[in-house]
Enzyme design. Structure first.
Site, PDB file in Angstrom:
ATOM      1  N   GLY A  43       0.775  -1.242   0.000  1.00 60.72           N
ATOM      2  CA  GLY A  43       0.000   0.000   0.000  1.00 60.72           C
ATOM      3  C   GLY A  43       0.803   1.287   0.000  1.00 60.72           C
ATOM      4  O   GLY A  43       0.351   2.307  -0.515  1.00 60.72           O
ATOM      5  N   GLU A  98       4.281   4.067   5.823  1.00 59.95           N
ATOM      6  CA  GLU A  98       3.036   3.298   5.656  1.00 59.95           C
ATOM      7  C   GLU A  98       1.994   4.152   4.943  1.00 59.95           C
ATOM      8  O   GLU A  98       2.058   5.381   4.977  1.00 59.95           O
ATOM      9  CB  GLU A  98       2.460   2.940   7.036  1.00 59.95           C
ATOM     10  CG  GLU A  98       2.648   1.508   7.456  1.00 59.95           C
ATOM     11  CD  GLU A  98       1.798   0.496   6.679  1.00 59.95           C
ATOM     12  OE1 GLU A  98       1.385   0.778   5.531  1.00 59.95           O
ATOM     13  OE2 GLU A  98       1.575  -0.587   7.207  1.00 59.95           O
ATOM     14  N   ASP A  99       1.039   3.484   4.337  1.00 58.99           N
ATOM     15  CA  ASP A  99      -0.078   4.229   3.749  1.00 58.99           C
ATOM     16  C   ASP A  99      -1.125   4.570   4.804  1.00 58.99           C
ATOM     17  O   ASP A  99      -1.673   5.660   4.804  1.00 58.99           O
ATOM     18  CB  ASP A  99      -0.709   3.457   2.577  1.00 58.99           C
ATOM     19  CG  ASP A  99      -1.098   2.035   2.941  1.00 58.99           C
ATOM     20  OD1 ASP A  99      -0.517   1.477   3.890  1.00 58.99           O
ATOM     21  OD2 ASP A  99      -1.986   1.482   2.283  1.00 58.99           O
ATOM     22  N   ASP A 102      -4.573   1.804  10.757  1.00 55.52           N
ATOM     23  CA  ASP A 102      -6.008   1.559  10.955  1.00 55.52           C
ATOM     24  C   ASP A 102      -6.199   1.078  12.399  1.00 55.52           C
ATOM     25  O   ASP A 102      -6.343   1.894  13.310  1.00 55.52           O
ATOM     26  CB  ASP A 102      -6.427   0.511   9.911  1.00 55.52           C
ATOM     27  CG  ASP A 102      -7.918   0.447   9.692  1.00 55.52           C
ATOM     28  OD1 ASP A 102      -8.657   0.637  10.662  1.00 55.52           O
ATOM     29  OD2 ASP A 102      -8.346   0.203   8.560  1.00 55.52           O
ATOM     30  N   LYS A 130      -6.559   6.574  11.048  1.00 50.33           N
ATOM     31  CA  LYS A 130      -7.982   6.498  11.413  1.00 50.33           C
ATOM     32  C   LYS A 130      -8.084   6.386  12.927  1.00 50.33           C
ATOM     33  O   LYS A 130      -8.127   5.278  13.467  1.00 50.33           O
ATOM     34  CB  LYS A 130      -8.596   5.224  10.812  1.00 50.33           C
ATOM     35  CG  LYS A 130      -9.177   5.361   9.442  1.00 50.33           C
ATOM     36  CD  LYS A 130      -9.904   4.059   9.114  1.00 50.33           C
ATOM     37  CE  LYS A 130     -10.226   3.982   7.654  1.00 50.33           C
ATOM     38  NZ  LYS A 130     -10.786   2.661   7.292  1.00 50.33           N
ATOM     39  N   PHE A 151     -13.938   3.392   4.174  1.00 42.80           N
ATOM     40  CA  PHE A 151     -13.037   2.497   3.438  1.00 42.80           C
ATOM     41  C   PHE A 151     -12.430   3.275   2.287  1.00 42.80           C
ATOM     42  O   PHE A 151     -13.119   3.649   1.336  1.00 42.80           O
ATOM     43  CB  PHE A 151     -13.784   1.264   2.923  1.00 42.80           C
ATOM     44  CG  PHE A 151     -12.849   0.197   2.462  1.00 42.80           C
ATOM     45  CD1 PHE A 151     -12.404  -0.785   3.341  1.00 42.80           C
ATOM     46  CD2 PHE A 151     -12.341   0.200   1.172  1.00 42.80           C
ATOM     47  CE1 PHE A 151     -11.498  -1.752   2.936  1.00 42.80           C
ATOM     48  CE2 PHE A 151     -11.438  -0.763   0.749  1.00 42.80           C
ATOM     49  CZ  PHE A 151     -11.014  -1.734   1.636  1.00 42.80           C
ATOM     50  N   ASP A 158      -5.843  -0.370  -1.807  1.00 44.92           N
ATOM     51  CA  ASP A 158      -6.670  -1.193  -2.695  1.00 44.92           C
ATOM     52  C   ASP A 158      -7.984  -1.604  -2.071  1.00 44.92           C
ATOM     53  O   ASP A 158      -8.178  -1.556  -0.854  1.00 44.92           O
ATOM     54  CB  ASP A 158      -5.909  -2.475  -3.067  1.00 44.92           C
ATOM     55  CG  ASP A 158      -5.874  -3.465  -1.910  1.00 44.92           C
ATOM     56  OD1 ASP A 158      -5.480  -3.058  -0.791  1.00 44.92           O
ATOM     57  OD2 ASP A 158      -6.244  -4.632  -2.115  1.00 44.92           O
ATOM     58  N   ARG A 164      -5.291   0.782  -6.767  1.00 44.84           N
ATOM     59  CA  ARG A 164      -4.043   1.307  -6.205  1.00 44.84           C
ATOM     60  C   ARG A 164      -3.463   2.427  -7.070  1.00 44.84           C
ATOM     61  O   ARG A 164      -2.722   3.276  -6.592  1.00 44.84           O
ATOM     62  CB  ARG A 164      -2.993   0.193  -6.103  1.00 44.84           C
ATOM     63  CG  ARG A 164      -3.309  -0.881  -5.077  1.00 44.84           C
ATOM     64  CD  ARG A 164      -2.072  -1.732  -4.833  1.00 44.84           C
ATOM     65  NE  ARG A 164      -2.367  -3.009  -4.218  1.00 44.84           N
ATOM     66  CZ  ARG A 164      -2.461  -3.228  -2.911  1.00 44.84           C
ATOM     67  NH1 ARG A 164      -2.313  -2.228  -2.071  1.00 44.84           N
ATOM     68  NH2 ARG A 164      -2.698  -4.429  -2.436  1.00 44.84           N
TER      69      ARG A 164
HETATM   70  C1  PRP Z   1      -2.999  -2.309   5.106  1.00 42.59           C
HETATM   71  C2  PRP Z   1      -2.083  -1.102   5.270  1.00 42.59           C
HETATM   72  C3  PRP Z   1      -1.385  -1.373   6.565  1.00 42.59           C
HETATM   73  C4  PRP Z   1      -2.417  -2.138   7.358  1.00 42.59           C
HETATM   74  C5  PRP Z   1      -3.078  -1.224   8.328  1.00 42.59           C
HETATM   75  O1  PRP Z   1      -2.276  -3.335   4.517  1.00 42.59           O
HETATM   76  O2  PRP Z   1      -1.193  -0.979   4.199  1.00 42.59           O
HETATM   77  O3  PRP Z   1      -0.226  -2.137   6.392  1.00 42.59           O
HETATM   78  O4  PRP Z   1      -3.389  -2.653   6.429  1.00 42.59           O
HETATM   79  O5  PRP Z   1      -4.024  -1.916   9.082  1.00 42.59           O
HETATM   80  P1  PRP Z   1      -3.892  -2.107  10.661  1.00 42.59           P
HETATM   81  O6  PRP Z   1      -3.501  -0.779  11.263  1.00 42.59           O
HETATM   82  O7  PRP Z   1      -5.290  -2.501  11.053  1.00 42.59           O
HETATM   83  O8  PRP Z   1      -2.914  -3.189  10.946  1.00 42.59           O
HETATM   84  P2  PRP Z   1      -2.943  -4.566   3.773  1.00 42.59           P
HETATM   85  O9  PRP Z   1      -2.994  -5.742   4.708  1.00 42.59           O
HETATM   86  O10 PRP Z   1      -4.263  -4.151   3.185  1.00 42.59           O
HETATM   87  O11 PRP Z   1      -1.890  -4.909   2.647  1.00 42.59           O
HETATM   88  P3  PRP Z   1      -1.406  -4.045   1.387  1.00 42.59           P
HETATM   89  O12 PRP Z   1      -0.610  -2.870   1.929  1.00 42.59           O
HETATM   90  O13 PRP Z   1      -0.553  -4.991   0.627  1.00 42.59           O
HETATM   91  O14 PRP Z   1      -2.634  -3.589   0.649  1.00 42.59           O
END
Ligand code: PRP
Length: 176
Positions: A43, A98-99, A102, A130, A151, A158, A164
């Protein structure tokens, strides 16, 4: 092929301004030093790519990939490192990029893993945060935007592997 028209939550222009400000803050904080930027795949790839262009310092770039195992709908499980760093971070100035933070589980786990490797400094940059979803407290040193519990997709993020490539952060509406 379905048509897609996500609503724009954060525009390309607003992202660019914020990323520039974050790059400037990092540049000022680490004057005269090298930084090791760790891009959390997948991400964060777009944010990281834009951010390092705005850091006016010697930058080393490395990558990790994480996966979380939960019940399929929530990241309530454990986080595993699927791809590890190529190089040691011992005595390095490390910035995790990080993106989104959450629940905070991914970032909390990654910080613990990397702290154990003896970096000189370890900081966190996240484009999105968030606060209403956060269960695991994480300190974000360089934060792009606080957002509501929606979302979000685009600019690296994604939905089922799609969207993306969008240059903005969007929200899928019912028509999508
Ligand atoms: C997403 C995002 C973070 C994580 C955040 O990754 O990139 O790594 O979730 O969530 P959290 O704070 O609840 O742990 P994802 O698992 O969707 O993988 P990706 O980056 O490959 O899309």
């Amino acid at each position: 092929m379905e048509t897609m028209a996500p609503d724009v939550l954060i525009s390309e222009e607003d992202i660019a301004l914020r990323v520039e400000a974050l790059g400037k803050a990092i540049t000022e904080e680490y004057q005269g030093q090298e930084v090791t930027v760790i891009c959390v795949l997948k991400g964060a790839f777009m944010f990281c790519s834009d951010l390092i262009k705005k850091i006016n310092l010697p930058v080393k770039l490395d990558f990790v990939a994480l996966s979380s195992y939960g019940d399929g709908t929530a990241s309530s499980g454990t986080v595993k490192m699927e791809l590890d760093l190529a190089e040691s971070i011992k005595d390095k100035n490390v910035i995790i990029v990080e993106d989104i933070v959450d629940t905070g589980l991914s970032m909390k786990t990654l910080v613990q893993l990397l702290e154990a490797r003896g970096p000189k400094t370890l900081k966190v940059a996240s484009l999105l945060y968030k606060p209403s979803k956060t269960k695991h407290s994480v300190s974000i040193d360089y934060m792009g935007f606080e957002i509501e519990d929606k979302f979000v997709i685009g600019y690296g993020l994604d939905y089922a592997g799609r969207y993306r490539e969008l240059p903005y952060i969007g929200v899928l509406n019912a028509g999508n």
